[in-house]
Design a protein around this motif. Structure first.
Motif, PDB file in Angstrom:
ATOM      1  N   CYS A  63       0.809  -0.942   0.163  1.00  0.00           N
ATOM      2  CA  CYS A  63      -0.117  -0.004  -0.015  1.00  0.00           C
ATOM      3  C   CYS A  63       0.915   1.321   0.050  1.00  0.00           C
ATOM      4  CB  CYS A  63      -0.955  -0.083   1.165  1.00  0.00           C
ATOM      5  SG  CYS A  63      -2.295  -1.170   1.025  1.00  0.00           S
ATOM      6  N   GLN A  67       2.159   1.830  -3.477  1.00  0.00           N
ATOM      7  CA  GLN A  67       1.009   2.110  -4.328  1.00  0.00           C
ATOM      8  C   GLN A  67       0.626   3.651  -4.034  1.00  0.00           C
ATOM      9  OE1 GLN A  67      -1.930  -0.651  -2.988  1.00  0.00           O
ATOM     10  NE2 GLN A  67      -1.505  -1.956  -4.651  1.00  0.00           N
ATOM     11  N   LEU A  79     -10.537  -6.253  -0.698  1.00  0.00           N
ATOM     12  CA  LEU A  79      -9.557  -6.277  -1.550  1.00  0.00           C
ATOM     13  C   LEU A  79      -9.710  -6.099  -2.937  1.00  0.00           C
ATOM     14  CD1 LEU A  79      -7.514  -9.369   0.214  1.00  0.00           C
ATOM     15  CD2 LEU A  79      -7.180  -6.709   0.712  1.00  0.00           C
ATOM     16  N   ASP A  80     -10.714  -6.330  -3.482  1.00  0.00           N
ATOM     17  CA  ASP A  80     -10.973  -6.225  -4.858  1.00  0.00           C
ATOM     18  C   ASP A  80     -11.317  -4.965  -5.062  1.00  0.00           C
ATOM     19  OD1 ASP A  80     -10.768  -8.893  -5.387  1.00  0.00           O
ATOM     20  OD2 ASP A  80     -12.605  -9.537  -5.130  1.00  0.00           O
ATOM     21  N   HIS A  95     -10.224  -2.205  -3.313  1.00  0.00           N
ATOM     22  CA  HIS A  95      -8.831  -1.443  -3.489  1.00  0.00           C
ATOM     23  C   HIS A  95      -8.281  -1.841  -4.718  1.00  0.00           C
ATOM     24  CE1 HIS A  95      -5.135  -0.032  -1.903  1.00  0.00           C
ATOM     25  NE2 HIS A  95      -4.394  -0.740  -2.182  1.00  0.00           N
ATOM     26  N   GLN A  96      -8.183  -3.067  -5.283  1.00  0.00           N
ATOM     27  CA  GLN A  96      -7.621  -3.237  -6.572  1.00  0.00           C
ATOM     28  C   GLN A  96      -8.236  -2.764  -7.663  1.00  0.00           C
ATOM     29  OE1 GLN A  96      -4.497  -5.144  -6.341  1.00  0.00           O
ATOM     30  NE2 GLN A  96      -4.279  -4.109  -8.390  1.00  0.00           N
ATOM     31  N   VAL A 150      -6.730   0.878  -7.478  1.00  0.00           N
ATOM     32  CA  VAL A 150      -5.467   0.963  -7.825  1.00  0.00           C
ATOM     33  C   VAL A 150      -5.164   0.758  -9.403  1.00  0.00           C
ATOM     34  CG1 VAL A 150      -3.092  -0.260  -7.720  1.00  0.00           C
ATOM     35  CG2 VAL A 150      -4.364   0.314  -5.548  1.00  0.00           C
ATOM     36  N   ASP A 151      -5.877  -0.157  -9.987  1.00  0.00           N
ATOM     37  CA  ASP A 151      -5.803  -0.592 -11.318  1.00  0.00           C
ATOM     38  C   ASP A 151      -6.288   0.641 -11.988  1.00  0.00           C
ATOM     39  OD1 ASP A 151      -4.682  -2.868 -10.707  1.00  0.00           O
ATOM     40  OD2 ASP A 151      -6.687  -4.200 -11.151  1.00  0.00           O
TER      41      ASP A 151
END
Length: 156
Positions: free
Chosen positions: A11, A14, A139-140, A142-143, A146-147
């Motif tokens: 994190c 990122q 978690l998805d 967050h991803q 980020v993506d």
């Protein structure tokens, strides 16, 4: 190294990587639309909110999302604002330190320790806003942010 420490380091990387030279309300609109577009690959609705300087400048609640998702957006955004870091990093930081809501005097009805909130940071200025999503496992969530930030920044 335990999972929380590994997550904390990821994190931190990122958040250092996904920063802006400037971030406008027009950028918030474009980022919000890109988040919604990227969320369409999931079968459930993913709510999105972006705030800049405390002002909600983008919010979209698609079919499949509900009032509960709005409450999660608010809790995640409040966590980012409180700690000036992603809500996932806040969770990992507290776990690494052996702390929880009680140790930080946080009401779990007001704050969310988990993924789905990310700071909008302007280099040389600091955190100027928050992007939050709700609708997927944390978690998805967050991803997804980020993506999407990676794509958005690459296109700028």
């Amino acid at each position: 190294m335990n999972d929380s420490a590994t997550l904390l380091q990821a994190c931190e990387r990122q958040e250092a990587l996904y920063q802006f030279d400037r971030f406008t309300r027009e950028d918030a609109l474009k980022l919000g639309l890109k988040l919604h577009e990227n969320a369409l690959k999931y079968p459930q609705g993913v709510a999105v909110e972006i705030t800049v300087n405390g002002l909600s400048v983008f919010r979209y609640v698609p079919e499949g999302a509900c009032l509960n998702n709005i409450k999660w957006l608010e809790r995640k955004a409040r966590t980012v604002t409180q700690f000036e870091m992603s809500s996932l990093r806040a969770m990992a930081q507290l776990e690494v330190n052996g702390e929880d809501y009680v140790a930080q005097k946080l009401n779990p009805n007001d704050y969310a320790l988990g993924g789905g909130g990310f700071p909008l940071t302007v280099r040389g200025v600091g955190v100027v806003g928050v992007v939050a999503v709700s609708g997927l496992p944390h978690l998805d969530d967050h991803q997804l942010i980020v993506d999407t930030l990676a794509e958005f920044i690459a296109e700028k």
